[in-house]
Design a protein around this motif. Structure first.
Motif, PDB file in Angstrom:
ATOM      1  N   LEU A  75       0.727 -48.674  15.597  1.00 57.25           N
ATOM      2  CA  LEU A  75       0.891 -49.864  16.283  1.00 57.25           C
ATOM      3  C   LEU A  75       0.201 -50.097  17.608  1.00 57.25           C
ATOM      4  CD1 LEU A  75       4.980 -50.188  15.956  1.00 57.25           C
ATOM      5  CD2 LEU A  75       3.134 -51.244  14.658  1.00 57.25           C
ATOM      6  N   SER A  76      -0.057 -51.448  17.897  1.00 61.48           N
ATOM      7  CA  SER A  76      -0.735 -51.795  19.362  1.00 61.48           C
ATOM      8  C   SER A  76       0.331 -51.733  20.306  1.00 61.48           C
ATOM      9  CB  SER A  76      -1.014 -53.201  19.100  1.00 61.48           C
ATOM     10  OG  SER A  76      -1.483 -53.419  20.251  1.00 61.48           O
ATOM     11  N   PRO A  77      -0.232 -51.078  21.392  1.00 56.16           N
ATOM     12  CA  PRO A  77      -1.425 -50.998  22.200  1.00 56.16           C
ATOM     13  C   PRO A  77      -1.953 -49.532  21.660  1.00 56.16           C
ATOM     14  CG  PRO A  77       0.008 -50.586  23.685  1.00 56.16           C
ATOM     15  CD  PRO A  77       0.959 -50.997  22.703  1.00 56.16           C
ATOM     16  N   GLN A  78      -1.116 -48.721  21.092  1.00 59.50           N
ATOM     17  CA  GLN A  78      -1.745 -47.361  20.909  1.00 59.50           C
ATOM     18  C   GLN A  78      -2.857 -47.387  20.021  1.00 59.50           C
ATOM     19  OE1 GLN A  78       1.634 -47.901  20.633  1.00 59.50           O
ATOM     20  NE2 GLN A  78       1.880 -46.933  22.639  1.00 59.50           N
ATOM     21  N   VAL A  79      -2.976 -48.288  19.050  1.00 59.25           N
ATOM     22  CA  VAL A  79      -4.303 -48.513  18.353  1.00 59.25           C
ATOM     23  C   VAL A  79      -4.301 -50.060  18.139  1.00 59.25           C
ATOM     24  CG1 VAL A  79      -3.877 -46.557  16.750  1.00 59.25           C
ATOM     25  CG2 VAL A  79      -2.819 -48.617  16.180  1.00 59.25           C
ATOM     26  N   THR A  80      -5.747 -50.366  17.758  1.00 57.11           N
ATOM     27  CA  THR A  80      -5.933 -51.806  17.445  1.00 57.11           C
ATOM     28  C   THR A  80      -6.656 -51.878  16.126  1.00 57.11           C
ATOM     29  OG1 THR A  80      -8.347 -51.484  18.652  1.00 57.11           O
ATOM     30  CG2 THR A  80      -6.548 -52.350  20.085  1.00 57.11           C
ATOM     31  N   TYR A  81      -6.779 -53.181  15.620  1.00 57.01           N
ATOM     32  CA  TYR A  81      -7.529 -53.504  14.375  1.00 57.01           C
ATOM     33  C   TYR A  81      -8.742 -52.468  14.332  1.00 57.01           C
ATOM     34  CZ  TYR A  81     -10.222 -55.803  10.706  1.00 57.01           C
ATOM     35  OH  TYR A  81     -10.943 -56.041   9.570  1.00 57.01           O
ATOM     36  N   PRO A  82      -9.024 -51.818  13.099  1.00 55.28           N
ATOM     37  CA  PRO A  82      -8.186 -52.168  11.750  1.00 55.28           C
ATOM     38  C   PRO A  82      -7.522 -50.669  11.711  1.00 55.28           C
ATOM     39  CG  PRO A  82     -10.422 -51.229  11.402  1.00 55.28           C
ATOM     40  CD  PRO A  82     -10.292 -51.190  13.026  1.00 55.28           C
ATOM     41  N   ALA A  83      -7.098 -50.288  12.466  1.00 54.72           N
ATOM     42  CA  ALA A  83      -6.128 -49.027  12.216  1.00 54.72           C
ATOM     43  C   ALA A  83      -4.869 -49.087  11.505  1.00 54.72           C
ATOM     44  CB  ALA A  83      -5.884 -48.388  13.527  1.00 54.72           C
ATOM     45  N   PHE A  84      -4.193 -50.291  11.714  1.00 59.18           N
ATOM     46  CA  PHE A  84      -3.149 -50.562  10.886  1.00 59.18           C
ATOM     47  C   PHE A  84      -3.378 -51.222   9.601  1.00 59.18           C
ATOM     48  CE2 PHE A  84      -3.672 -53.744  14.420  1.00 59.18           C
ATOM     49  CZ  PHE A  84      -4.213 -54.979  13.859  1.00 59.18           C
ATOM     50  N   ASP A  88      -5.351 -66.596   8.443  1.00 54.96           N
ATOM     51  CA  ASP A  88      -6.488 -67.408   8.837  1.00 54.96           C
ATOM     52  C   ASP A  88      -6.084 -67.994  10.038  1.00 54.96           C
ATOM     53  OD1 ASP A  88      -8.771 -69.025   9.316  1.00 54.96           O
ATOM     54  OD2 ASP A  88      -7.848 -70.381   7.795  1.00 54.96           O
ATOM     55  N   PHE A  89      -6.166 -67.089  11.173  1.00 56.77           N
ATOM     56  CA  PHE A  89      -5.574 -67.292  12.374  1.00 56.77           C
ATOM     57  C   PHE A  89      -6.587 -67.114  13.810  1.00 56.77           C
ATOM     58  CE2 PHE A  89      -4.775 -62.807  11.232  1.00 56.77           C
ATOM     59  CZ  PHE A  89      -5.042 -62.105  12.162  1.00 56.77           C
ATOM     60  N   LEU A  90      -7.859 -67.369  13.476  1.00 55.10           N
ATOM     61  CA  LEU A  90      -8.625 -67.558  14.576  1.00 55.10           C
ATOM     62  C   LEU A  90      -8.707 -68.721  14.846  1.00 55.10           C
ATOM     63  CD1 LEU A  90     -11.383 -65.024  13.543  1.00 55.10           C
ATOM     64  CD2 LEU A  90      -9.657 -64.593  15.201  1.00 55.10           C
ATOM     65  N   PRO A  91      -8.638 -69.470  16.371  1.00 56.47           N
ATOM     66  CA  PRO A  91      -8.785 -68.415  17.371  1.00 56.47           C
ATOM     67  C   PRO A  91      -7.084 -68.022  17.691  1.00 56.47           C
ATOM     68  CG  PRO A  91      -8.720 -70.340  18.280  1.00 56.47           C
ATOM     69  CD  PRO A  91      -9.226 -70.731  16.835  1.00 56.47           C
ATOM     70  N   LEU A 146      -8.490 -57.047  19.290  1.00 53.22           N
ATOM     71  CA  LEU A 146      -9.512 -56.991  20.236  1.00 53.22           C
ATOM     72  C   LEU A 146     -10.079 -58.272  20.909  1.00 53.22           C
ATOM     73  CD1 LEU A 146     -11.290 -54.308  17.999  1.00 53.22           C
ATOM     74  CD2 LEU A 146     -10.102 -53.978  20.140  1.00 53.22           C
ATOM     75  N   TYR A 147      -9.402 -59.468  20.888  1.00 50.38           N
ATOM     76  CA  TYR A 147      -9.791 -60.727  21.206  1.00 50.38           C
ATOM     77  C   TYR A 147     -10.340 -60.830  22.626  1.00 50.38           C
ATOM     78  CZ  TYR A 147      -9.479 -65.848  21.716  1.00 50.38           C
ATOM     79  OH  TYR A 147      -9.858 -67.212  21.600  1.00 50.38           O
ATOM     80  N   PRO A 148     -11.404 -61.177  23.068  1.00 53.32           N
ATOM     81  CA  PRO A 148     -12.246 -62.534  22.251  1.00 53.32           C
ATOM     82  C   PRO A 148     -13.210 -62.004  20.944  1.00 53.32           C
ATOM     83  CG  PRO A 148     -13.071 -62.476  24.163  1.00 53.32           C
ATOM     84  CD  PRO A 148     -11.898 -61.343  24.264  1.00 53.32           C
ATOM     85  N   ASP A 149     -13.217 -60.678  20.970  1.00 52.43           N
ATOM     86  CA  ASP A 149     -14.240 -60.095  20.195  1.00 52.43           C
ATOM     87  C   ASP A 149     -13.746 -59.640  18.831  1.00 52.43           C
ATOM     88  OD1 ASP A 149     -16.083 -59.907  22.178  1.00 52.43           O
ATOM     89  OD2 ASP A 149     -15.195 -58.337  23.147  1.00 52.43           O
ATOM     90  N   THR A 150     -12.899 -60.416  18.193  1.00 60.16           N
ATOM     91  CA  THR A 150     -12.231 -60.122  17.043  1.00 60.16           C
ATOM     92  C   THR A 150     -13.146 -60.401  15.828  1.00 60.16           C
ATOM     93  OG1 THR A 150     -10.106 -61.210  17.763  1.00 60.16           O
ATOM     94  CG2 THR A 150     -10.266 -60.880  15.597  1.00 60.16           C
ATOM     95  N   PRO A 151     -13.388 -59.474  15.207  1.00 60.56           N
ATOM     96  CA  PRO A 151     -14.413 -59.489  13.959  1.00 60.56           C
ATOM     97  C   PRO A 151     -14.131 -60.841  13.089  1.00 60.56           C
ATOM     98  CG  PRO A 151     -13.636 -57.429  14.104  1.00 60.56           C
ATOM     99  CD  PRO A 151     -12.779 -58.063  14.930  1.00 60.56           C
ATOM    100  N   VAL A 152     -14.747 -61.539  12.786  1.00 67.58           N
ATOM    101  CA  VAL A 152     -14.458 -62.749  11.851  1.00 67.58           C
ATOM    102  C   VAL A 152     -13.882 -62.256  10.497  1.00 67.58           C
ATOM    103  CG1 VAL A 152     -15.576 -64.678  10.566  1.00 67.58           C
ATOM    104  CG2 VAL A 152     -15.973 -64.030  12.961  1.00 67.58           C
ATOM    105  N   ASP A 153     -14.342 -60.938   9.948  1.00 70.25           N
ATOM    106  CA  ASP A 153     -14.056 -60.494   8.768  1.00 70.25           C
ATOM    107  C   ASP A 153     -12.626 -59.749   8.706  1.00 70.25           C
ATOM    108  OD1 ASP A 153     -14.717 -58.124   9.912  1.00 70.25           O
ATOM    109  OD2 ASP A 153     -16.264 -57.439   8.652  1.00 70.25           O
ATOM    110  N   SER A 154     -11.919 -59.976   9.915  1.00 73.12           N
ATOM    111  CA  SER A 154     -10.616 -59.503   9.864  1.00 73.12           C
ATOM    112  C   SER A 154      -9.524 -60.319   9.215  1.00 73.12           C
ATOM    113  CB  SER A 154     -10.079 -59.272  11.387  1.00 73.12           C
ATOM    114  OG  SER A 154     -10.128 -60.569  12.124  1.00 73.12           O
TER     115      SER A 154
END
Length: 296
Positions: free
Chosen positions: A108-117, A185-188, A199-207
């Protein structure tokens, strides 16, 4: 008993349940009110990886001659909360319908961020595909499912082949997948905890799961509630269903009128199953999809 009296009894049961939710932790209450209506095997604390949170529990149905279909379930919680112990009622519910359930934790976050989960979800599903036969399940009839953030995890595993390929598997090995009130489909990103996890605002689009729709997608069941104010059902499940249909991938949708976000997972509990058909819809999807794959 007249139909009017049945309606009154149903209303009283639901009101008492909602009153109890105000006093007790909702998940604690749901587990406390869930009796084990199956005599199948229950195995807990199995490791699918080396990390502390890479653990899963198995809830098996009453044994039959034919190994049962399997559903790997991931819970929600904004990718920053939750534990498999809290969702034993989901495992028991699926087992009561003759389905083997695998309820898995993930980091879980904040220990990890996308795409660890997402990697953890894929690793848990890959472990299931490789090992569930050892526990009596049918490795050729594995589905992945989840609620809310867990539905996102399930979608990414089922739609984006990058993740299972890391563990020597492919979405083609899945019989299907089930998303309950999932964000696809939750950007932004608006919610602060979710921004941190992605990692917002650097969220990869392919997430975003909707970016990975192809005709090769496993059969999908998307369940939503029209009163969900946490995850917009039109923007997320609606758009994903449209994309799947456009790609000519098999998809079924269920929208429960007046039902909110949390009630969609609470519906697995015995006290709510008669009023909210989430478990019925999932069971029907699992058995019909498995039968269709066999050409029955």
């Amino acid at each position: 008993m007249t139909s009017f009296r049945l309606i009154i009894c149903a209303v009283i049961v639901v009101l008492l349940f909602l009153a109890a939710l105000a006093v007790f932790s909702p998940l604690t209450l749901l587990n406390a009110l869930t009796w084990s209506d199956t005599k199948g095997v229950v195995l807990k604390n199995l490791s699918y990886g080396e990390e502390a949170r890479q653990k899963l529990d198995i809830y098996g149905p009453v044994p039959t001659e034919e190994p049962p279909s399997v559903v790997v379930f991931f819970y929600g919680g904004n990718w920053n909360s939750g534990s498999r112990e809290q969702y034993g009622f989901v495992g028991k519910a699926l087992a009561s319908r003759g389905i083997m359930a695998v309820v898995a934790d993930y980091r879980l976050s904040p220990q990890v961020t996308y795409p660890a989960f997402v990697k953890d979800a894929a690793q848990a599903v890959a472990w299931t595909l490789k090992h569930i036969g050892e526990y009596g399940g049918n490795a050729r009839k594995v589905f992945v499912a989840g609620h809310s953030a867990g539905a996102y995890n399930a979608a990414m595993v089922a739609l984006d082949p990058r993740w299972l390929s890391k563990y020597g598997e492919s979405p083609a090995a899945l019989q299907g997948w089930i998303g309950i009130a999932g964000p696809y489909d939750f950007l932004p990103i608006v919610a602060e905890p979710v921004r941190l996890a992605f990692l917002y605002p650097d969220t990869p689009v392919d997430s975003q799961p909707i970016m990975h729709v192809t005709a090769a997608a496993p059969p999908s069941l998307l369940i939503t509630g029209s009163a969900d104010t946490v995850v917009n059902p039109v923007k997320n499940s609606g758009r994903l269903a449209t994309a799947l249909r456009t790609a000519q991938a098999p998809v079924q949708t269920v929208s429960l009128k007046g039902v909110g976000h949390g009630l969609l997972v609470a519906a697995f509990s015995p006290i709510l199953r008669s009023y909210l058909p989430v478990l019925d819809d999932i069971s029907t999807f699992v058995f019909r999809t498995s039968a269709a794959a066999r050409g029955e």
